[in-house]
Design an enzyme around this catalytic site. Structure first.
Site, short mmCIF file in Angstrom:
data_model
loop_
_atom_site.label_atom_id
_atom_site.label_comp_id
_atom_site.label_asym_id
_atom_site.label_seq_id
_atom_site.Cartn_x
_atom_site.Cartn_y
_atom_site.Cartn_z
N GLU A 1 -4.88 2.48 -3.93
CA GLU A 1 -3.41 2.57 -3.98
C GLU A 1 -2.78 1.28 -3.47
O GLU A 1 -1.64 1.25 -3.02
CB GLU A 1 -2.92 3.79 -3.18
N HIS B 1 -5.04 14.85 -8.60
CA HIS B 1 -5.34 13.47 -8.98
C HIS B 1 -4.57 13.00 -10.22
O HIS B 1 -4.24 11.81 -10.33
CB HIS B 1 -6.85 13.29 -9.19
N ASN C 1 -2.41 12.89 -3.20
CA ASN C 1 -3.42 13.41 -4.13
C ASN C 1 -3.83 14.83 -3.75
O ASN C 1 -3.99 15.68 -4.63
CB ASN C 1 -4.67 12.51 -4.11
N ASP D 1 0.85 -1.20 0.00
CA ASP D 1 0.00 0.00 0.00
C ASP D 1 0.89 1.25 0.00
O ASP D 1 1.87 1.33 0.74
CB ASP D 1 -0.88 -0.02 1.25
N ASP E 1 -2.45 9.70 -10.35
CA ASP E 1 -2.54 8.62 -11.35
C ASP E 1 -1.15 8.27 -11.90
O ASP E 1 -0.81 7.10 -12.07
CB ASP E 1 -3.45 9.04 -12.52
#
Lengths: 285, 114
Positions: A199, A168, A163, A155, A172
């Site tokens: 994630e 965002h 973010n 994770d 990504d």
């Protein structure tokens, strides 16, 4: 009629000689008449035969003309049929090949769709669905072969704040980089890495014991550190880091697949609780 | 301009371009179902000396469709007067092979693969 002098006066034997001659003349006259009739008959017969031959000849010529025409028609027909046969052969072959091509085309489409269904659209690595299918297959196989099966659950630390800080789109891009790095560390063809959600990433390592799985996890941790993705709002480091939970088991009928997943999950959260940016491979009771 | 259009495919004749366009997914059932398209093709061929059939956006054509196209090629070949050409796509698998086979029916058929 010839006029002969009356020689009987001179030769008394003459009448006796004359009689057979007269008879002979009479015979010759009759023969002549018969021959004339015969000649006339023959000529007439010849004419008839000639007329008949002429007629037969005409008929034969007409018949030959009809046959020549018929032959020409048949040749044209044969030519047409030969061409049609050749056309049909080509069309049949075209149809067969076309059918095969359509099969291939559909199969490739299906394959692509199946593949797409198992691929995460953002990171282009396998998704959770594909992982679940593969996990089930490998679980059965390792159970039959009595071989270890390991899971690495990973994770990204403080991804929400990443973010929030970078937006965002940057989030990504970060996910793509981590996914790529995560996959790079797998060494065996039977290993599979997938995006597990958000994630979170997961790796399945068949025929791999816990120690070897931990080595793979360490490699992953290092390669992600080496990416040096800036993360100024992380409470852990100035760059993006990950936490990992590693679990391993030799599948047997008394164990469930979810048990192994749960174990890796528990260890991942232990890694988080212990301060993130670390690997936990044991369960502390 | 005569046009046949459904959700799956479209077929139309553009007289200015002397071109018939077939596009989409042609999956009609049986040769009879293809008659309207055959009629459109034949009408187009009658109206022009040089007819182009643009197939490059026709992603799918079933077996009845390729039969119809084969028969169309034979009709045009036998009529002698019309020059016929097909425009296809290298990206569509069936076009690469099946169009070449149609050339066997009509050697002077012109095929261009985009």
């Amino acid at each position: 009629m010839h006029n002969f002098p009356n020689s009987t006066d001179t030769n008394p034997e003459l009448p006796a000689h004359l009689a057979p001659l007269l008879q002979e003349i009479e015979c010759l006259r009759k023969e002549n008449a018969d021959l004339r009739i015969a000649l006339s008959n023959t000529a007439e017969h010849g004419d008839l035969i000639e007329a008949e031959l002429y007629e037969t000849n005409c008929k034969l010529k007409a018949e030959i003309a009809v046959r020549v025409r018929a032959e020409s028609t048949l040749n044209t027909l044969l030519e047409m049929l030969t061409r049609q046969k050749s056309d049909l052969e080509i069309i049949v072959q075209t149809l067969m090949e076309h059918g095969d091509l359509l099969d291939t085309q559909w199969y490739e489409k299906l394959h692509e769709v199946v593949l797409q269904a198992g691929i995460d659209s953002l990171t282009q690595i396998p998704n959770r669905r594909r992982f679940d299918d593969y996990f089930e297959r490998q679980w059965q196989q390792m159970r039959q072969e009595r071989l270890p099966l390991s899971i690495i659950m990973c994770d990204i630390d403080a991804f929400k704040s990443y973010n929030d800080t970078y937006g965002h789109l940057a989030g990504d891009a970060c996910l793509k980089q981590i996914a790529e790095a995560f996959c790079k560390c797998l060494q065996h063809p039977s290993d599979l890495a997938a995006r597990y959600g958000g994630e979170e990433f997961i790796a399945l390592l068949p025929q791999t014991d816990l120690d070897k799985a931990v080595i793979v996890a360490q490699r992953m941790q290092q390669i992600i550190r080496d990416l040096q993705i800036p993360h100024r709002s992380s409470p852990v480091a100035q760059t993006v880091t990950v936490s990992m939970g590693v679990a391993c088991t030799i599948p047997d009928p008394t164990l469930s697949m979810s048990h192994l997943l749960q174990q890796a999950d528990v260890r991942l959260y232990a890694a988080k609780r212990q301060g993130k940016d670390r690997i936990v491979s044991t369960t502390i009771v | 301009m005569k046009k046949i259009e459904t959700e799956d495919y479209k077929a139309y004749f553009d007289p200015e371009a002397s071109q018939v366009v077939l596009a989409g997914f042609l999956r009609l059932s049986g040769i009879d179902a293809y008659q309207p398209i055959m009629d459109l093709l034949l009408a187009a061929a009658e109206q022009t000396e040089s007819c182009t059939v643009d197939l490059h956006e026709l992603e799918f054509l079933n077996s009845s469709g390729i039969s119809m196209l084969s028969m169309f090629v034979v009709r045009i070949r036998d009529s002698v007067t019309t020059k016929l050409s097909f425009v296809g796509s290298k990206k569509v698998l069936w076009q690469v092979r099946s169009l070449k086979n149609l050339k066997r029916l009509m050697p002077n058929l012109e095929i261009t693969l985009l």
